[in-house]
Design an enzyme around this catalytic site. Structure first.
Site, short mmCIF file in Angstrom:
data_model
loop_
_atom_site.label_atom_id
_atom_site.label_comp_id
_atom_site.label_asym_id
_atom_site.label_seq_id
_atom_site.Cartn_x
_atom_site.Cartn_y
_atom_site.Cartn_z
N CYS A 94 16.90 0.38 0.33
CA CYS A 94 17.18 -0.67 1.13
C CYS A 94 18.73 -0.97 1.08
CB CYS A 94 16.56 -2.16 0.65
SG CYS A 94 14.69 -2.04 0.44
N ALA A 137 0.77 -1.21 0.01
CA ALA A 137 -0.04 -0.10 0.14
C ALA A 137 0.92 1.33 0.17
CB ALA A 137 -1.05 -0.10 1.23
#
Ligand code: PLP
Length: 386
Positions: free
Chosen positions: A326, A201
């Site tokens: 990341c 989301a």
């Protein structure tokens, strides 16, 4: 947030309508959806309605929608679940070299610790997976193939429909990481032969920590998380009701003006690129220029270190990224840029600008001025030290 935010591939702000939809479930309606009293039934009804909405947006069945904690969990659950369920039929897995680490590391773990054999398909310099390379990697004992829809670093869009048909005909399970595609590309699972698909989301203006794993009815797949009977025993754990409601609302809203917004973003992105190439010599685009997400621009500036660029941009109030969020902080250049054969120095000189709903032409112009000045300064500093 103050400043110019050009990092929408890392995450997006929650839309006000989404926050409003979530609000009651963060306040009054906090009951556990598994309890039997009326307040709990309100939470249950909200989850059911959200499931119907998500299914309608994806043209799937409500029974095929499993709510999770995000993209990483969906990818892990999809791959581990399909590999373990298929191990009697075969132990060969296929993926590509440009997948997000949530897929790549999970596949590598299945190979390293559980005796599966993994083929990692190479991807050429344009960042587009070749269907013929997937075909060449398939074997009679291939049980699972995973290919991302759109890449999170260079934004390239993969020929998912063709790969899906190929994998379906070969009798293997096909997983698609659609985390970056959702919201930008229409997803119609009533016609697309994909078995498992991951969404998150926070990439389409919904909340963080909320995702979906689509599991087509009849797919050989085992749940890997044990505990309670939530999500029809496919994902144990008390449901994140507000997160689920927010995800459904965000996905629904993303459909409304997707085409106009994609058009606006690609025009703005192309304006930025044209201006960068005009002003800054040695600007190299990473990934195919056409087959890419409308909001994604990944460029390298010859002779400029990406991390220095990011620090300079930050000081000027501009938020961007080099490679994926990341891996920033690590000195290794992005595995995606390395995989497509970008030379190490150019990979370390990369900058990812990802525009979003709130990005204006004025912001783009400011960012261009700042970037132009920064690249010139950093180049003259490195020349002075050469
Ligand atoms: N897959 C892709 C392609 C992504 O871009 C990301 C997030 O950057 C993920 C998976 C992981 O999603 P999440 O942050 O929801 O765990």
């Amino acid at each position: 947030m103050q400043g110019i935010y050009l990092d929408h591939a890392a995450t997006t702000p929650i839309r006000p309508e989404v926050r409003q939809a979530m609000e009651p479930y963060l306040a009054d309606i906090y009951a556990n959806a598994s309890s039997i009293y009326r307040q709990a039934q309100q939470a249950r009804a909200a989850i059911d309605a959200a499931r119907d909405t998500v299914a309608a947006c994806l043209r799937a069945r409500p029974s095929e929608v499993v709510f999770t904690s995000g993209g990483t969990e969906s990818d892990n659950a999809a791959l581990r679940g399909a590999a373990f369920a298929g191990q009697e039929r075969g132990r060969h897995l296929v993926t590509t070299a440009i997948e997000h680490h949530a897929v790549l590391h999970t596949m590598e773990d299945l190979a390293a610790r559980y005796g599966f054999e993994l083929s990692v398909v190479k991807v050429p310099r344009d960042g587009i997976v070749r269907v013929s390379d997937i075909a060449d990697a398939l074997r009679p004992d291939t049980v699972l193939v995973s290919v991302m829809w759109a890449n999170n670093e260079i934004g390239t869009i993969q020929p998912i429909a063709e790969i899906a048909s190929l994998v379906r005909n070969a009798g293997a399970v096909f997983h698609v990481d659609a985390v970056q595609a959702a919201g930008a590309i229409p997803i119609d699972l009533s016609t697309l032969p994909v078995d498992l698909l991951s969404l998150s989301a926070h990439k389409f203006y919904g909340p963080k920590g909320s995702g979906v794993l689509f599991v087509r009815d009849g797919t050989p797949w085992w749940p890997t998380q044990s505990g309670g009977a939530q999500e029809r025993e496919r994902r144990a754990g008390t449901e994140n009701v507000a997160g689920i409601v927010g995800l459904a609302r965000a996905l629904e809203l993303a459909q409304v003006d997707r085409d106009e917004e994609s058009e606006r973003l690609s025009q703005l992105r192309d304006f930025v690129l044209t201006d960068l190439e005009r002003r800054i010599e040695g600007t190299v685009v990473n990934g195919d220029r056409e087959r890419r997400l409308p909001n994604n621009l990944n460029v390298s500036f010859d002779g400029v270190h990406g991390e220095s660029l990011l620090v300079g941009l930050d000081l000027a109030g501009i938020m961007a990224s080099s490679g994926s969020a990341c891996t920033s902080g690590s000195l290794e250049p992005s595995h995606v840029l390395q995989a497509i054969g970008v030379p190490r120095d150019l990979a370390q000189a990369s900058l990812r600008l990802t525009l979003g709903r709130c990005t204006t032409r004025g912001e783009a112009e400011t960012a261009l001025d700042v970037l132009d000045g920064l690249v010139r300064r950093l180049r003259s500093v490195s020349l002075a030290h050469a």
